[in-house]
Design a protein around this motif. Structure first.
Motif, mmCIF file in Angstrom:
data_model
loop_
_atom_site.group_PDB
_atom_site.id
_atom_site.type_symbol
_atom_site.label_atom_id
_atom_site.label_comp_id
_atom_site.label_asym_id
_atom_site.label_seq_id
_atom_site.Cartn_x
_atom_site.Cartn_y
_atom_site.Cartn_z
ATOM 1 N N LEU A 146 0.832 -1.217 0.000
ATOM 2 C CA LEU A 146 0.000 0.000 0.000
ATOM 3 C C LEU A 146 0.861 1.259 0.000
ATOM 4 C CD1 LEU A 146 -2.796 -1.066 2.502
ATOM 5 C CD2 LEU A 146 -3.038 -0.720 0.028
ATOM 6 N N ALA A 147 1.913 1.266 0.812
ATOM 7 C CA ALA A 147 2.778 2.444 0.897
ATOM 8 C C ALA A 147 3.504 2.702 -0.420
ATOM 9 C CB ALA A 147 3.784 2.274 2.035
ATOM 10 N N ILE A 172 6.969 4.851 1.110
ATOM 11 C CA ILE A 172 6.231 5.807 0.265
ATOM 12 C C ILE A 172 7.214 6.617 -0.576
ATOM 13 C CG2 ILE A 172 4.772 7.876 0.291
ATOM 14 C CD1 ILE A 172 3.415 6.663 2.815
ATOM 15 N N ALA A 173 8.268 7.121 0.072
ATOM 16 C CA ALA A 173 9.264 7.919 -0.650
ATOM 17 C C ALA A 173 9.977 7.080 -1.709
ATOM 18 C CB ALA A 173 10.271 8.519 0.332
ATOM 19 N N LEU A 174 10.294 5.835 -1.381
ATOM 20 C CA LEU A 174 10.941 4.957 -2.358
ATOM 21 C C LEU A 174 9.998 4.645 -3.518
ATOM 22 C CD1 LEU A 174 12.699 2.634 0.217
ATOM 23 C CD2 LEU A 174 13.891 3.971 -1.549
ATOM 24 N N GLY A 175 8.720 4.450 -3.221
ATOM 25 C CA GLY A 175 7.732 4.243 -4.276
ATOM 26 C C GLY A 175 7.658 5.442 -5.204
ATOM 27 N N ALA A 176 7.727 6.634 -4.614
ATOM 28 C CA ALA A 176 7.708 7.857 -5.425
ATOM 29 C C ALA A 176 8.991 7.993 -6.231
ATOM 30 C CB ALA A 176 7.525 9.074 -4.532
ATOM 31 N N ARG A 177 10.103 7.628 -5.638
ATOM 32 C CA ARG A 177 11.398 7.771 -6.297
ATOM 33 C C ARG A 177 11.527 6.816 -7.487
ATOM 34 N NH1 ARG A 177 15.299 7.927 -9.114
ATOM 35 N NH2 ARG A 177 17.462 7.996 -8.497
#
Length: 191
Positions: free
Chosen positions: A51-52, A123-128
């Motif tokens: 989910l994150a 979440i940040a890694l998913g965005a990155r």
């Protein structure tokens, strides 16, 4: 594969001394049944981090632009600072012993991980990286690398691992990634 390996390293380091790792130790001493605890950690982490990573990847897809790249870079820098702050597990966060080891672990880990630094990092890694599956697989592996020894070795592990060194290493890793992303967002050629 950068998404997988980076996610694994960041979360494995960030998880050491984290409240979910302390929770793993509490659960191991309370239930004395390692396999259901490990399976509960795995199931809760997979659900939470999928989910994150999805939230991060979707946010990146919707919010493209320089300002979003700067925001993600600054989030890594903030994670670096946050990692330096030691976690402790409050007694009211430990699961009641009336549930079985698997269910207690599943519920407790999923809830305690909400808003935790490893979830925010996911979440940040998913965005990155914008790769939900590789990020979630990497962060889940990182959680397991940090928590399985905690389940088996518990208190002995805490006595022997210099948590300040681990926290500083994790903070440095977050900071380096954040600075790298700032440089990329600013258009600086690093190599």
């Amino acid at each position: 594969m950068d998404a997988f390996f980076t996610s694994t390293a960041i979360v494995a380091l960030a998880e050491i001394g984290d409240k979910t790792q302390l929770l793993a130790i509490v659960l191991a001493t309370r239930f004395r049944r390692p396999l259901p605890i490990i399976l509960g950690i795995l199931a809760a982490t997979l659900a939470n981090h999928l989910l994150a990573a999805l939230v991060g990847a979707e946010a990146a897809a919707w919010l493209e632009g320089d300002w979003f790249r700067y925001l993600v870079a600054f989030s890594f820098l903030a994670m670096g600072a946050w990692t330096l702050i030691p976690d402790k597990l409050d007694e009211d966060e430990a699961p009641p012993p009336r549930y079985g080891a698997f269910l207690a672990t599943l519920i407790a880990f999923f809830i305690v991980e909400m808003g935790d630094k490893t979830q925010i990092a996911t979440i940040a890694l998913g965005a990155r990286f914008q790769d939900v599956w590789l990020v979630a697989a990497g962060t889940t592996l990182g959680m397991m690398l940090a928590n399985v020894p905690a389940v088996y070795l518990g208190q002995e592990l805490i006595k022997r691992v210099p948590l300040n060194v681990v926290r500083m290493t994790a903070a440095a890793l977050f900071t380096v990634i954040g600075l790298w992303m700032l440089a990329e967002a600013a258009g600086l050629a690093l190599f």
